[in-house]
Design a protein around this motif. Sequence first.
Motif, PDB file in Angstrom:
ATOM      1  N   LEU A  18     155.998 -13.241 -11.922  1.00 31.79           N
ATOM      2  CA  LEU A  18     155.992 -12.731 -13.149  1.00 31.79           C
ATOM      3  C   LEU A  18     154.536 -12.424 -13.596  1.00 31.79           C
ATOM      4  O   LEU A  18     154.013 -11.603 -14.722  1.00 31.79           O
ATOM      5  N   GLU A  19     153.410 -13.056 -12.928  1.00 36.67           N
ATOM      6  CA  GLU A  19     151.952 -12.706 -12.901  1.00 36.67           C
ATOM      7  C   GLU A  19     151.835 -11.302 -13.024  1.00 36.67           C
ATOM      8  O   GLU A  19     150.920 -10.722 -13.828  1.00 36.67           O
ATOM      9  N   HIS A  21     154.011  -8.688 -13.419  1.00 40.22           N
ATOM     10  CA  HIS A  21     154.825  -8.028 -14.432  1.00 40.22           C
ATOM     11  C   HIS A  21     154.347  -7.922 -15.952  1.00 40.22           C
ATOM     12  O   HIS A  21     154.692  -7.290 -16.522  1.00 40.22           O
ATOM     13  N   VAL A  22     153.694  -9.141 -16.109  1.00 44.26           N
ATOM     14  CA  VAL A  22     153.502  -9.634 -17.649  1.00 44.26           C
ATOM     15  C   VAL A  22     151.790  -9.346 -17.934  1.00 44.26           C
ATOM     16  O   VAL A  22     151.160  -9.999 -17.242  1.00 44.26           O
ATOM     17  N   HIS A  26     149.597  -9.899 -23.352  1.00 47.71           N
ATOM     18  CA  HIS A  26     150.822  -9.864 -23.727  1.00 47.71           C
ATOM     19  C   HIS A  26     151.132 -10.897 -24.760  1.00 47.71           C
ATOM     20  O   HIS A  26     150.392 -12.169 -24.457  1.00 47.71           O
ATOM     21  N   LEU A  28     153.430 -12.970 -25.183  1.00 53.19           N
ATOM     22  CA  LEU A  28     154.254 -14.064 -24.558  1.00 53.19           C
ATOM     23  C   LEU A  28     153.030 -14.979 -23.818  1.00 53.19           C
ATOM     24  O   LEU A  28     153.399 -16.089 -23.613  1.00 53.19           O
ATOM     25  N   ARG A  29     152.183 -14.363 -23.372  1.00 57.01           N
ATOM     26  CA  ARG A  29     151.186 -15.365 -22.684  1.00 57.01           C
ATOM     27  C   ARG A  29     150.223 -16.094 -23.801  1.00 57.01           C
ATOM     28  O   ARG A  29     150.050 -17.214 -23.420  1.00 57.01           O
TER      29      ARG A  29
END
Length: 81
Positions: A18-19, A21-22, A26, A28-29
């Motif tokens: 996930l690290e 790909h995001v 972003h 969401l972080r």
Amino acid sequence: MMGPRQVDQAALFYEFSLERHVPAAHSLRAIDRFVDLSEVRSHLAPFYGSTGRPSIDPELLVRMLLVGYCYGIRSERRLCE
């Protein structure tokens, strides 16, 4: 069939981070930094049964609902995608 396996099984598994790909900037972080759901699991533990299929992790469920709310996703199937 006896003997060594002839097919390489590495193709059946994949590594997902996930690290990677995001993106760092972003939204969401930013949400993850401010939302602390560490006590949700222990608070809801008495309501989960010990028999039958394992339940959905309550922390994951709340996180999914937050993402759905922030991005206007109303379908649970779409949210899982």
